[in-house]
Motif scaffolding. Structure first.
Motif, PDB file in Angstrom:
ATOM      1  N   UNK A  74       2.817  10.369  -9.750  1.00  0.00           N
ATOM      2  CA  UNK A  74       1.880  10.307 -11.029  1.00  0.00           C
ATOM      3  C   UNK A  74       1.062  11.698 -10.837  1.00  0.00           C
ATOM      4  N   UNK A  75       0.815  12.363  -9.756  1.00  0.00           N
ATOM      5  CA  UNK A  75      -0.007  13.307  -9.620  1.00  0.00           C
ATOM      6  C   UNK A  75      -1.291  12.980  -9.448  1.00  0.00           C
ATOM      7  N   UNK A  76      -1.553  11.873  -9.108  1.00  0.00           N
ATOM      8  CA  UNK A  76      -3.096  11.364  -8.969  1.00  0.00           C
ATOM      9  C   UNK A  76      -3.638  11.802  -7.539  1.00  0.00           C
ATOM     10  N   UNK A  77      -2.878  11.936  -6.709  1.00  0.00           N
ATOM     11  CA  UNK A  77      -3.230  12.350  -5.308  1.00  0.00           C
ATOM     12  C   UNK A  77      -1.835  13.107  -4.760  1.00  0.00           C
ATOM     13  N   UNK A  78      -2.414  13.971  -3.885  1.00  0.00           N
ATOM     14  CA  UNK A  78      -1.580  15.130  -3.030  1.00  0.00           C
ATOM     15  C   UNK A  78      -1.591  14.559  -1.606  1.00  0.00           C
ATOM     16  N   UNK A  99      -7.189  13.902  -3.225  1.00  0.00           N
ATOM     17  CA  UNK A  99      -7.169  14.008  -4.696  1.00  0.00           C
ATOM     18  C   UNK A  99      -6.783  15.288  -4.949  1.00  0.00           C
ATOM     19  N   UNK A 100      -6.074  15.673  -6.269  1.00  0.00           N
ATOM     20  CA  UNK A 100      -5.307  17.035  -6.302  1.00  0.00           C
ATOM     21  C   UNK A 100      -6.169  18.224  -6.253  1.00  0.00           C
ATOM     22  N   UNK A 101      -7.411  18.203  -6.471  1.00  0.00           N
ATOM     23  CA  UNK A 101      -8.399  19.151  -6.552  1.00  0.00           C
ATOM     24  C   UNK A 101      -9.340  19.402  -5.250  1.00  0.00           C
ATOM     25  N   UNK A 102      -8.862  18.184  -4.215  1.00  0.00           N
ATOM     26  CA  UNK A 102      -9.681  18.113  -2.813  1.00  0.00           C
ATOM     27  C   UNK A 102      -9.013  19.063  -2.039  1.00  0.00           C
ATOM     28  N   UNK A 103      -9.845  19.683  -1.039  1.00  0.00           N
ATOM     29  CA  UNK A 103      -9.427  20.485   0.059  1.00  0.00           C
ATOM     30  C   UNK A 103      -8.791  19.569   0.974  1.00  0.00           C
ATOM     31  N   UNK A 104      -8.020  20.173   2.003  1.00  0.00           N
ATOM     32  CA  UNK A 104      -7.725  19.586   3.118  1.00  0.00           C
ATOM     33  C   UNK A 104      -8.787  19.266   4.278  1.00  0.00           C
ATOM     34  N   UNK A 105      -8.669  18.822   5.201  1.00  0.00           N
ATOM     35  CA  UNK A 105      -9.458  18.651   6.418  1.00  0.00           C
ATOM     36  C   UNK A 105      -9.842  19.952   7.069  1.00  0.00           C
ATOM     37  N   UNK A 106      -9.000  20.860   7.296  1.00  0.00           N
ATOM     38  CA  UNK A 106      -9.174  21.852   7.830  1.00  0.00           C
ATOM     39  C   UNK A 106      -8.619  23.168   6.851  1.00  0.00           C
ATOM     40  N   UNK A 107      -9.437  24.213   6.506  1.00  0.00           N
ATOM     41  CA  UNK A 107      -9.013  25.007   5.429  1.00  0.00           C
ATOM     42  C   UNK A 107      -9.777  26.635   5.937  1.00  0.00           C
ATOM     43  N   UNK A 108      -8.939  27.538   5.419  1.00  0.00           N
ATOM     44  CA  UNK A 108      -9.575  28.849   5.514  1.00  0.00           C
ATOM     45  C   UNK A 108     -10.481  29.199   4.153  1.00  0.00           C
ATOM     46  N   UNK A 109     -11.661  29.582   4.515  1.00  0.00           N
ATOM     47  CA  UNK A 109     -12.591  29.821   3.499  1.00  0.00           C
ATOM     48  C   UNK A 109     -13.009  31.322   3.478  1.00  0.00           C
ATOM     49  N   UNK A 110     -13.727  31.887   2.384  1.00  0.00           N
ATOM     50  CA  UNK A 110     -14.031  32.859   2.477  1.00  0.00           C
ATOM     51  C   UNK A 110     -15.715  33.082   1.695  1.00  0.00           C
ATOM     52  N   UNK A 111     -16.584  33.979   2.767  1.00  0.00           N
ATOM     53  CA  UNK A 111     -18.032  33.822   2.316  1.00  0.00           C
ATOM     54  C   UNK A 111     -18.090  34.462   1.059  1.00  0.00           C
ATOM     55  N   UNK A 112     -18.757  34.131   0.053  1.00  0.00           N
ATOM     56  CA  UNK A 112     -19.346  34.769  -1.275  1.00  0.00           C
ATOM     57  C   UNK A 112     -20.470  34.930  -1.644  1.00  0.00           C
ATOM     58  N   UNK A 136       0.801  -0.965  -0.034  1.00  0.00           N
ATOM     59  CA  UNK A 136      -0.080  -0.041  -0.110  1.00  0.00           C
ATOM     60  C   UNK A 136       0.891   1.190  -0.034  1.00  0.00           C
ATOM     61  N   UNK A 137       1.925   1.212   0.806  1.00  0.00           N
ATOM     62  CA  UNK A 137       2.816   2.335   0.917  1.00  0.00           C
ATOM     63  C   UNK A 137       3.539   2.676  -0.407  1.00  0.00           C
ATOM     64  N   UNK A 138       3.716   1.603  -1.025  1.00  0.00           N
ATOM     65  CA  UNK A 138       4.476   1.622  -2.665  1.00  0.00           C
ATOM     66  C   UNK A 138       3.322   2.230  -3.539  1.00  0.00           C
ATOM     67  N   UNK A 139       2.320   1.839  -3.445  1.00  0.00           N
ATOM     68  CA  UNK A 139       1.008   2.236  -4.434  1.00  0.00           C
ATOM     69  C   UNK A 139       0.947   3.689  -4.211  1.00  0.00           C
ATOM     70  N   UNK A 140       1.016   4.274  -2.713  1.00  0.00           N
ATOM     71  CA  UNK A 140       0.734   5.685  -2.467  1.00  0.00           C
ATOM     72  C   UNK A 140       1.709   6.459  -2.934  1.00  0.00           C
ATOM     73  N   UNK A 141       3.179   5.799  -3.010  1.00  0.00           N
ATOM     74  CA  UNK A 141       4.294   6.725  -3.418  1.00  0.00           C
ATOM     75  C   UNK A 141       4.185   6.765  -5.263  1.00  0.00           C
ATOM     76  N   UNK A 142       3.581   5.747  -5.759  1.00  0.00           N
ATOM     77  CA  UNK A 142       3.399   5.968  -7.168  1.00  0.00           C
ATOM     78  C   UNK A 142       2.398   6.820  -7.501  1.00  0.00           C
ATOM     79  N   UNK A 143       1.146   6.756  -6.641  1.00  0.00           N
ATOM     80  CA  UNK A 143       0.254   7.914  -7.054  1.00  0.00           C
ATOM     81  C   UNK A 143       0.651   9.164  -6.798  1.00  0.00           C
ATOM     82  N   UNK A 144       1.325   9.335  -5.931  1.00  0.00           N
ATOM     83  CA  UNK A 144       1.979  10.748  -5.539  1.00  0.00           C
ATOM     84  C   UNK A 144       2.697  11.345  -6.702  1.00  0.00           C
TER      85      UNK A 144
END
Length: 368
Positions: free
Chosen positions: A49-53, A62-75, A39-47
């Motif tokens: 390849x840019x498939x995950x971050x 996923x690359x376009x996913x947000x972290x578990x905690x983030x700063x947001x601005x109300x729009x 599993x660790x080897x697969x995660x390194x490969x995916x990183x």
């Protein structure tokens, strides 16, 4: 359980509502032994390849996913009162349109609703690439998410040099985050997410003045003490509509010529006194103070903020009050010729100054 492959691990990460740690992924597939290394080897490969971050918290998403905690601005706030935000850190050119974050209403009482352009630190739950649910951890008008210091221009751009000696490093400031600040200004910066960055960044939210301003020392001392002249909106909101109470349940003290003893330039009159000689040679004394507890109720936003401040703080060029101006300089100030709610201490003493009797009352007074 079937041994996980690259596709199944990628699908697990993509379908997760929040970023996953390596332990989360291993637990999801209920594997152990040599399979963990795979599993660790697969995660390194995916990183690679840019498939995950990987986030700074060693979580995978996923690359376009947000972290578990983030700063947001109300729009946007729609007609139903639902609040929508976007991530504060998002590059439209490289990442495309930002995902929307629907803010879950806060359960705690006394917290004002977020408004457009407000920023907050939120925990995120992912529903799709385009939609997240956000729960407010802390509004960023909270001074704990801010840093004060000197803005300095260097070869590679601007940095904020913190005024606090406890600070371990400077903060980068992007040109778009200067908000009109210039080299040599004393500023307050809002700490930004540092995902993937070696050094933290700030966005300038307030320009306090120049480093050569005589008031700079007071401003630095104020900030280092964790004080601010501004009150949270929830505190200000509680003062709206407050008025002097009527006489019900109170003693009418307005016929007593109570006198406040303060300087000519005083704005808050804390207490008042009265003394009158009686027929037996003794004295009737009254000491009255503002009835702050009528306005500041236990557990309220006013109460919490007053507890946090502890007292009014005096600097050579300013006062940082414990209570908002509507109370400190108005309703809780025993200003001359104005009705005010008070707590009063009646005392009667004999010719030797010994206390004969006393009574404590709630009243309405009018100082002369």
């Amino acid at each position: 359980m079937k041994k996980p492959d690259k596709d199944s691990i990628l699908r697990l990460i993509a379908d997760s509502h929040s970023p996953l740690t390596k332990r989360d992924i291993i637990a999801a597939f209920d594997i152990g032994g040599d399979d963990r290394a795979e599993v660790k080897s697969i995660l390194r490969d995916l990183l690679e390849e840019g498939a995950i971050v990987k986030t700074r918290g060693q979580e995978y998403t996923i690359p376009r996913g947000l972290p578990a905690v983030a700063i947001v601005e109300v729009v946007e706030i729609d007609l139903d009162g639902d609040v929508f935000a976007v991530p504060a850190e998002w590059n439209v050119e490289t990442q495309g349109p930002p995902p929307r974050v629907e803010i879950v209403p806060e359960e705690k009482k006394g917290h004002p609703a977020l408004k457009e352009k407000d920023r907050a630190l939120v925990s995120l739950k992912r529903y799709s690439d385009k939609l997240y649910e956000g729960r407010v951890i802390r509004r960023l008008d909270d001074p704990r998410g801010q840093v004060m210091g000197l803005l300095v221009k260097q070869k590679k751009g601007f940095v904020l040099v913190p005024s606090s000696k406890r600070a371990k490093h400077d903060f980068d400031v992007g040109d778009k985050d200067l908000n009109g600040a210039r080299d040599g200004d004393l500023v307050v910066g809002e700490i930004q997410p540092a995902r993937g960055l070696a050094r933290k960044r700030v966005r300038i939210i307030d320009i306090l003045g120049s480093k050569d301003d005589p008031k700079a020392i007071s401003l630095i001392a104020l900030h280092e003490a964790g004080l601010t002249e501004k009150f949270p909106e929830s505190v200000i909101a509680e003062t709206k509509g407050m008025t002097v109470p009527d006489l019900k349940g109170r003693e009418d003290l307005r016929d007593y010529p109570l006198v406040t003893i303060d300087g000519a330039d005083a704005r808050d009159f804390d207490d008042a006194v009265f003394a009158q000689r009686e027929e037996d040679g003794g004295y009737h004394l009254i000491v009255a103070i503002a009835d702050v507890s009528h306005y500041v109720r236990p557990g309220s936003a006013l109460d919490r903020e007053a507890y946090r401040r502890g007292n009014s703080t005096y600097f050579p060029d300013r006062v940082v009050p414990m209570l908002p101006e509507a109370l400190s300089n108005d309703l809780c100030s025993l200003r001359p010729k104005e009705n005010r709610a008070c707590m009063a201490f009646h005392m009667r003493i004999d010719t030797n100054g010994s206390l004969r009797s006393y009574k404590i009352v709630r009243g309405i007074m009018r100082s002369v």
